[in-house]
Design an enzyme around this catalytic site. Structure first.
Site, PDB file in Angstrom:
ATOM      1  N   ASP A 165      38.191  -9.952  64.446  1.00 31.15           N
ATOM      2  CA  ASP A 165      37.740 -11.259  64.918  1.00 31.15           C
ATOM      3  C   ASP A 165      37.835 -12.222  63.747  1.00 31.15           C
ATOM      4  O   ASP A 165      37.289 -11.966  62.673  1.00 31.15           O
ATOM      5  CB  ASP A 165      36.290 -11.181  65.421  1.00 31.15           C
ATOM      6  CG  ASP A 165      35.799 -12.527  65.940  1.00 31.15           C
ATOM      7  OD1 ASP A 165      36.404 -13.029  66.900  1.00 31.15           O
ATOM      8  OD2 ASP A 165      34.839 -13.072  65.364  1.00 31.15           O
ATOM      9  N   GLU A 198      42.694 -11.503  68.087  1.00 30.86           N
ATOM     10  CA  GLU A 198      42.594 -12.464  69.162  1.00 30.86           C
ATOM     11  C   GLU A 198      43.620 -13.561  68.962  1.00 30.86           C
ATOM     12  O   GLU A 198      43.815 -14.042  67.857  1.00 30.86           O
ATOM     13  CB  GLU A 198      41.183 -13.055  69.149  1.00 30.86           C
ATOM     14  CG  GLU A 198      40.785 -13.734  70.418  1.00 30.86           C
ATOM     15  CD  GLU A 198      39.340 -14.195  70.355  1.00 30.86           C
ATOM     16  OE1 GLU A 198      38.833 -14.634  71.378  1.00 30.86           O
ATOM     17  OE2 GLU A 198      38.730 -14.120  69.285  1.00 30.86           O
ATOM     18  N   ASP A 222      29.862 -11.297  65.762  1.00 27.24           N
ATOM     19  CA  ASP A 222      31.225 -11.204  65.249  1.00 27.24           C
ATOM     20  C   ASP A 222      31.804  -9.803  65.420  1.00 27.24           C
ATOM     21  O   ASP A 222      32.946  -9.630  65.822  1.00 27.24           O
ATOM     22  CB  ASP A 222      31.257 -11.600  63.767  1.00 27.24           C
ATOM     23  CG  ASP A 222      30.752 -13.027  63.562  1.00 27.24           C
ATOM     24  OD1 ASP A 222      31.069 -13.881  64.411  1.00 27.24           O
ATOM     25  OD2 ASP A 222      30.036 -13.269  62.578  1.00 27.24           O
TER      26      ASP A 222
END
Ligand code: ZN
Length: 401
Positions: free
Chosen positions: A191, A275, A356
């Site tokens: 992330d 992502e 996170d």
């Protein structure tokens, strides 16, 4: 697969003079070719072919006005024409729609004031990397190089540039075969965040190194100083150079950091999932600047090519994966949470989740990677203990967070 190796050059004064001459000659050849094509176009004549421009260059070299072109490597001049031809091809492709992406304008004249000056030597030019590590360039000399790592194979070309901070670089193109690493057992989801540069699904949080943060602070200071200087003043010119230097240092530090981190992640893991940055939806908000500053896109690109190079799997998770809305332990979706909520308890499985790390685990899971959610779980009290609020009831914790 083609790779680029960039490294800094330390040219001596005589090299600088010769490079300056070569930059100038390449610029003149480019501009002459561009002017000839524009003139022909305005006179209603057919488009001048690449071969025609090349022939004109050869003819120009024996005229008194252009005889000094013979003082630099012929390959450098041919490559300047090649750049012009590529610029025209891209322009035409953009005009007739065969090239996707933003529209491209016609080639423009190059100026000695352009912030970046460049020349290219191909293998034909017989440039050599000498045993002592210097780079031998025809009609330039043996230029000292600051190698950051050895070249993996014989380079097919080298581009020498000077940037606005007055620094010189060599960019080598090498053909790299895939170098498969032995299979790794672990997989990882990543992330990308603002507080931490990257958070991994195994629970690790990676912050940009201090020297990079310091360089960024210096850059902002230099930019503020520049904005205070009067337009057209000598001090403004000085301040502009200072900004260019500070900018270059930030870019260098960030690139080094991204290289190290991406190499480590690719070596350690058989599969890496990240992502898609568009998902973040931050680019249009006030966070935009820090998002761009964080240099994520360069980092993601490095992950991609290193994965290909070393035979690892690389996944980009597309839009609409609710990474912060889903519990990575049980999969229950419990809705969006405002950005300030850094941890919470899943209403279904009662797991305490770190925002996170939970997102990183979800990224990995969305890519079909088998990771455990253990890393995402935090012990209640751990985060707020620092603020002297340990022992508060979970419901008040959520309000306090
Ligand atoms: Zn849950």
């Amino acid at each position: 697969m083609q790779l680029r190796y960039n490294c800094r050059l330390d040219p001596q004064p005589r090299h600088r003079a010769a490079l300056g001459k070569a930059f100038g000659c390449a610029r003149v050849v480019f501009n002459d070719g561009l002017a000839a094509r524009r003139d022909a176009h305005q006179a209603g004549q057919p488009y001048l072919t690449d071969a025609e421009l090349s022939a004109r260059l050869t003819a120009a070299k024996v005229t008194p006005q252009r005889v000094w072109l013979t003082e630099v490597s012929a390959v450098v001049l041919q490559q300047a024409l090649a750049d012009l031809n590529t610029a025209y091809r891209n322009y035409f492709a953009s005009l007739n729609g065969t090239r996707k992406g933003p529209t491209i304008g016609p080639p423009r004249f190059r100026s000695r004031k352009d912030s970046r000056q460049a020349i290219r030597f191909t293998a034909n030019a017989r440039f050599t990397v000498l045993p002592d590590g210097k780079l031998r360039l025809p009609k330039i000399g043996d230029v000292p190089v600051r190698w950051s790592r050895p070249l993996q194979s014989e380079p097919s070309s080298v581009t020498v540039t000077r940037d606005s901070a007055g620094r010189y670089f060599a960019s080598f193109v090498v053909q790299a075969g895939s170098r498969l690493l032995p299979e790794a057992q672990s997989v990882v989801g990543i992330d990308l965040g603002l507080k931490h540069f990257a958070v991994l699904s195994d629970g690790r949080k990676i912050t940009a190194p201090r020297f990079l943060r310091r360089a960024e602070i210096k850059l902002r200071r230099a930019q503020r100083a520049l904005s205070r200087k009067q337009k057209g003043s000598r001090n403004r010119d000085k301040a502009r150079v200072a900004v260019a230097r500070a900018h270059a240092r930030v870019a260098d530090a960030r690139r080094d950091f991204c290289h190290q981190l991406s190499t480590a992640l690719i070596r350690e893991n058989q599969a890496v999932a990240v992502e898609n940055l568009a998902v973040k939806g931050l680019a249009r908000t006030r966070l935009a600047k820090s998002v761009h500053d964080a240099g994520w896109s360069g980092f993601v690109m490095m992950l991609g090519y290193k994965a290909r190079l070393y035979g690892r799997e690389f996944y980009r998770i597309g839009r609409f994966e609710p990474t912060s809305q889903r519990c990575s332990a049980c999969g229950v979706r419990d809705g969006p949470k405002p950005l300030h909520v850094r941890e919470w308890q899943c209403p279904a499985c009662r797991a305490w989740l770190d925002r996170d790390i939970n997102a990183a685990v979800n990224v990995a899971k969305a890519a079909g990677l088998a990771v455990t959610a253990c890393g995402a779980q935090v012990r209640p009290g751990s985060a707020l203990a620092q603020r002297g609020e340990a022992g508060t009831h979970p419901t008040s914790r959520r309000k306090a967070a």
